[in-house]
Design a protein around this motif. Structure first.
Motif, mmCIF file in Angstrom:
data_model
loop_
_atom_site.group_PDB
_atom_site.id
_atom_site.type_symbol
_atom_site.label_atom_id
_atom_site.label_comp_id
_atom_site.label_asym_id
_atom_site.label_seq_id
_atom_site.Cartn_x
_atom_site.Cartn_y
_atom_site.Cartn_z
ATOM 1 N N LYS A 1 55.954 77.051 88.513
ATOM 2 C CA LYS A 1 56.613 77.388 87.239
ATOM 3 C C LYS A 1 56.298 78.773 86.694
ATOM 4 O O LYS A 1 57.196 79.466 86.232
ATOM 5 C CB LYS A 1 56.214 76.361 86.168
ATOM 6 C CG LYS A 1 57.173 75.227 86.028
ATOM 7 C CD LYS A 1 58.367 75.614 85.209
ATOM 8 C CE LYS A 1 59.170 74.365 84.921
ATOM 9 N NZ LYS A 1 60.483 74.610 84.430
ATOM 10 N N PRO A 2 55.051 79.225 86.681
ATOM 11 C CA PRO A 2 54.770 80.543 86.098
ATOM 12 C C PRO A 2 55.483 81.690 86.804
ATOM 13 O O PRO A 2 55.615 82.776 86.245
ATOM 14 C CB PRO A 2 53.263 80.714 86.253
ATOM 15 C CG PRO A 2 52.734 79.450 86.716
ATOM 16 C CD PRO A 2 53.825 78.537 87.074
ATOM 17 N N PHE A 3 55.983 81.484 87.992
ATOM 18 C CA PHE A 3 56.629 82.560 88.720
ATOM 19 C C PHE A 3 58.118 82.639 88.464
ATOM 20 O O PHE A 3 58.778 83.534 88.979
ATOM 21 C CB PHE A 3 56.405 82.369 90.227
ATOM 22 C CG PHE A 3 54.971 82.516 90.619
ATOM 23 C CD1 PHE A 3 54.134 81.412 90.630
ATOM 24 C CD2 PHE A 3 54.458 83.740 90.951
ATOM 25 C CE1 PHE A 3 52.811 81.540 90.984
ATOM 26 C CE2 PHE A 3 53.138 83.876 91.311
ATOM 27 C CZ PHE A 3 52.312 82.784 91.326
ATOM 28 N N CYS A 4 58.630 81.719 87.695
ATOM 29 C CA CYS A 4 60.071 81.711 87.472
ATOM 30 C C CYS A 4 60.404 82.385 86.159
ATOM 31 O O CYS A 4 59.618 82.384 85.227
ATOM 32 C CB CYS A 4 60.595 80.275 87.427
ATOM 33 S SG CYS A 4 60.264 79.374 88.914
ATOM 34 N N THR A 5 61.580 82.986 86.108
ATOM 35 C CA THR A 5 62.047 83.573 84.854
ATOM 36 C C THR A 5 63.246 82.785 84.359
ATOM 37 O O THR A 5 63.926 82.119 85.129
ATOM 38 C CB THR A 5 62.477 85.039 85.052
ATOM 39 O OG1 THR A 5 63.302 85.114 86.215
ATOM 40 C CG2 THR A 5 61.290 85.932 85.216
ATOM 41 N N GLU A 6 63.493 82.936 83.089
ATOM 42 C CA GLU A 6 64.583 82.169 82.496
ATOM 43 C C GLU A 6 65.881 82.940 82.538
ATOM 44 O O GLU A 6 65.886 84.162 82.457
ATOM 45 C CB GLU A 6 64.261 81.881 81.041
ATOM 46 C CG GLU A 6 63.639 80.529 80.842
ATOM 47 C CD GLU A 6 63.564 80.206 79.375
ATOM 48 O OE1 GLU A 6 62.624 79.519 78.999
ATOM 49 O OE2 GLU A 6 64.430 80.697 78.627
ATOM 50 N N TRP A 7 66.936 82.197 82.598
ATOM 51 C CA TRP A 7 68.267 82.815 82.545
ATOM 52 C C TRP A 7 68.531 83.255 81.104
ATOM 53 O O TRP A 7 68.229 82.519 80.178
ATOM 54 C CB TRP A 7 69.298 81.780 82.977
ATOM 55 C CG TRP A 7 70.686 82.275 82.994
ATOM 56 C CD1 TRP A 7 71.640 82.074 82.047
ATOM 57 C CD2 TRP A 7 71.312 83.045 84.009
ATOM 58 N NE1 TRP A 7 72.814 82.664 82.412
ATOM 59 C CE2 TRP A 7 72.630 83.266 83.622
ATOM 60 C CE3 TRP A 7 70.874 83.571 85.222
ATOM 61 C CZ2 TRP A 7 73.533 84.000 84.395
ATOM 62 C CZ3 TRP A 7 71.768 84.287 85.998
ATOM 63 C CH2 TRP A 7 73.089 84.497 85.574
ATOM 64 N N PRO A 8 69.069 84.449 80.899
ATOM 65 C CA PRO A 8 69.342 84.876 79.519
ATOM 66 C C PRO A 8 70.307 83.934 78.827
ATOM 67 O O PRO A 8 71.369 83.606 79.358
ATOM 68 C CB PRO A 8 69.955 86.274 79.684
ATOM 69 C CG PRO A 8 70.228 86.435 81.117
ATOM 70 C CD PRO A 8 69.357 85.496 81.872
ATOM 71 N N SER A 9 69.932 83.492 77.647
ATOM 72 C CA SER A 9 70.707 82.454 76.984
ATOM 73 C C SER A 9 72.065 82.949 76.515
ATOM 74 O O SER A 9 72.967 82.152 76.275
ATOM 75 C CB SER A 9 69.928 81.907 75.793
ATOM 76 O OG SER A 9 69.401 82.999 75.070
ATOM 77 N N ALA A 10 72.228 84.264 76.413
ATOM 78 C CA ALA A 10 73.516 84.760 75.918
ATOM 79 C C ALA A 10 74.608 84.633 76.962
ATOM 80 O O ALA A 10 75.791 84.733 76.655
ATOM 81 C CB ALA A 10 73.374 86.216 75.503
ATOM 82 N N LEU A 11 74.255 84.417 78.193
ATOM 83 C CA LEU A 11 75.264 84.364 79.263
ATOM 84 C C LEU A 11 75.462 82.944 79.733
ATOM 85 O O LEU A 11 75.267 82.639 80.898
ATOM 86 C CB LEU A 11 74.793 85.209 80.455
ATOM 87 C CG LEU A 11 74.677 86.707 80.255
ATOM 88 C CD1 LEU A 11 73.994 87.298 81.470
ATOM 89 C CD2 LEU A 11 76.029 87.328 80.115
ATOM 90 N N ASP A 12 75.833 82.056 78.825
ATOM 91 C CA ASP A 12 75.937 80.669 79.273
ATOM 92 C C ASP A 12 77.249 80.345 79.967
ATOM 93 O O ASP A 12 77.286 79.514 80.857
ATOM 94 C CB ASP A 12 75.691 79.678 78.119
ATOM 95 C CG ASP A 12 76.056 80.292 76.794
ATOM 96 O OD1 ASP A 12 76.119 79.563 75.802
ATOM 97 O OD2 ASP A 12 76.258 81.509 76.753
ATOM 98 N N THR A 13 78.342 81.014 79.590
ATOM 99 C CA THR A 13 79.598 80.662 80.244
ATOM 100 C C THR A 13 79.949 81.700 81.298
ATOM 101 O O THR A 13 79.510 82.843 81.243
ATOM 102 C CB THR A 13 80.744 80.604 79.226
ATOM 103 O OG1 THR A 13 80.837 81.884 78.618
ATOM 104 C CG2 THR A 13 80.521 79.540 78.207
#
Lengths: 334, 204
Positions: free
Chosen positions: A138-150
């Motif tokens: 888990k610590p090695f993963c980054t999150e997808w930017p929430s503004a680009l959901d669609t």
């Protein structure tokens, strides 16, 4: 039939289970087994073939009870199978049976069952193990930017799509030459192109453009490395863009046959309709260009022009032919 | 049994160095706009796989050095993982593993589907020399499974794919099709002929 000499993996011969000293039932089944019949005979080299004297063989070690007997119900299974290992009948506390049931029999048990060893097992990837692994990852993963959901938003901000493929397989080599292929997809409506530039771009690009989805696809595979192919694709896009804005001297020689779309002005259809109308009209009106302009300004002539353009561009479908019919009727007052 | 795959399964991947050692300048995770994400460059994670199966320890106690770089992370709109093998039950288990791993890591799974299998059949002569009328038939079945992941960042994709690939069973091959999305490069925004109107046009 004591078969004590086989030590190869795939020995297809009649087993006499008592030879193991484990099971007293004699089952005459022909199956391949992975367990060597007599581990001691494997330790000797050449002399074992010439004769087996009882004195020269080392005494066989007593086999203890399998580990499954000692396993607790709430043990940590991830410790038993932490990595990918072949199936061990003594370590898996499940009554698994695998194989084809012979006449009047059942699939053979897990002890000495080669079928269970052959098939890849996932005993090291139980849900508990997967959870543990993912906790560490888990610590090695980054999150997808929430503004680009669609997808629409993604296309709006990031219109260029680059596709590449990776291959994993077992073989003599890790590499797969198809991995160097890069595909770049972009919608032409995103690029800053004017009318002439767009037409020139479409002519330059040819087959790589799809009209229905307005997507230009550039596939590069001429370079040996993926990075090189990607750079080449970007270069091609840049060059196409800039070249299509240029107007060369020879582009003035564009003929009617080169035109992408049908335009009614200056076409034989316009000449014909003008001639017809002039002849039909009373000759009292002045000749020359004023009459032409007046005629052109008429709404029926405009409708006729629209219907002919539509027919030529879109082809013959029902609605366009009907529209043409209506326009002709109106122009000639039929 | 099978030929050893070049990516052997090991416990807890990420033993490779991802260039994190060179970025030793401490950089904080700067303010990211909604669209750019700073990539998290991983350095060597000293996790030792336990070779004996009696111990439960497979997480070393030394903390891993995660370095953060300034360069923006790649964004993958779609990652299509397709596996193929000769046994559909093995692919079933692998699919369960891959989907569970994706859920645990928080990756959105698009769809999981099974394309129809391919059967390659061949009819060969049974005997070495003559006997043309007596043949033997073989067939090779290839089953497929596809998992589509959507909206995944470059770092997460690297982590997930390495984990998946290291645990690929023997006899199973994988193809990963990644669709990355990018902005329009700066040199394509305007034609450069506008700025240099007096430039000589090159001859045809």
């Amino acid at each position: 039939m004591a078969s004590r000499t086989s030590k190869t993996l795939l020995s297809l011969r009649r087993l006499n289970i008592p030879a193991f000293g484990l099971n007293n039932a004699v089952s005459r089944v022909t199956y391949a087994t992975a367990l060597s019949m007599n581990s001691s005979s494997g330790k000797k080299g050449a002399p074992e073939r010439s004769g087996r004297e009882f004195g020269s063989r080392k005494p066989r070690r007593e086999e203890g009870e399998p580990r499954t007997e000692k396993m607790l119900l709430d043990q940590d299974w991830t410790a038993v199978y932490p990595a990918a290992t072949p199936f061990r009948a003594g370590s898996v506390p499940l009554p698994v049976r695998m194989g084809y049931p012979m006449k009047g029999g059942v699939p053979p048990e897990k002890k000495g069952n080669l079928e269970l060893i052959k098939i890849p097992n996932f005993l090291h990837l139980t849900p508990a193990a997967i959870k543990k692994h993912c906790e560490a990852l888990k610590p090695f993963c980054t999150e997808w930017p929430s503004a680009l959901d669609t997808d629409a938003k993604c296309d709006e901000h990031f219109p260029i799509k680059v596709e590449c493929t990776d291959y994993v397989s077992s073989g003599l080599s890790v590499r797969n030459p198809s991995a160097r292929i890069v595909q770049l997809k972009v919608k032409l409506s995103i690029l800053n192109l004017d009318d002439h530039a767009r037409k020139k771009m479409l002519k330059l690009v040819g087959e790589r453009y799809c009209k229905d989805t307005d997507v230009l696809t550039i596939t590069t595979d001429s370079c040996p490395l993926r990075q090189q192919n990607y750079d080449y694709a970007q270069y091609l896009l840049t060059v196409l863009y800039h070249e299509s804005w240029k107007t060369e001297a020879w582009e003035a020689e564009k003929t009617v046959a080169d035109m992408e779309e049908y335009s009614w002005e200056g076409s034989p259809s316009q000449k014909n309709i003008m001639d017809m109308l002039l002849r039909m009209k009373v000759a009292g009106e002045g000749e020359g260009e004023e009459v032409q302009e007046q005629l052109l300004a008429r709404s029926e002539v405009q409708e006729y022009k629209d219907s002919v353009t539509r027919l030529k561009n879109e082809g013959d479908n029902e609605s366009s032919v009907l529209q043409y019919k209506e326009a002709v009727k109106k122009v000639f007052n039929l | 049994m099978a030929a050893p795959t070049t990516l052997r399964r090991e416990l807890l991947p990420l033993a490779r160095i991802l260039g994190g050692i060179s970025h030793l300048k401490p950089r904080s995770l700067t303010v990211c706009s909604g669209h750019r994400k700073c990539s998290v460059t991983r350095s060597h994670l000293p996790l030792t796989p336990s070779t004996s199966f009696h111990t439960a320890v497979f997480l070393s106690s030394t903390p891993s050095a995660i370095t953060v770089t300034e360069e923006p992370d790649t964004l993958f709109q779609k990652v299509l993982v397709s596996v193929k093998g000769h046994d559909s039950t093995v692919l079933d288990s692998y699919e369960f593993f891959a989907t569970m791993a994706a859920k645990e890591l928080g990756i959105t799974i698009g769809k999981v589907f099974e394309p129809p299998k391919d059967i390659e059949r061949m009819t060969l002569l049974k005997s070495v020399h003559i006997f043309k009328k007596h043949r033997v038939q073989y067939e090779m079945r290839t089953h497929y499974r596809c998992i589509e992941l959507s909206h995944i960042t470059g770092s997460t994709a690297k982590v997930y794919l390495e984990y998946i690939q290291r645990n690929l069973p023997e006899g199973v091959a994988m193809e990963v099709k990644k669709t990355a999305m990018e902005k329009v490069p700066a040199h394509i925004l305007k034609p450069l002929w506008e700025d240099v109107p007096t430039e000589d046009k090159p001859s045809q």
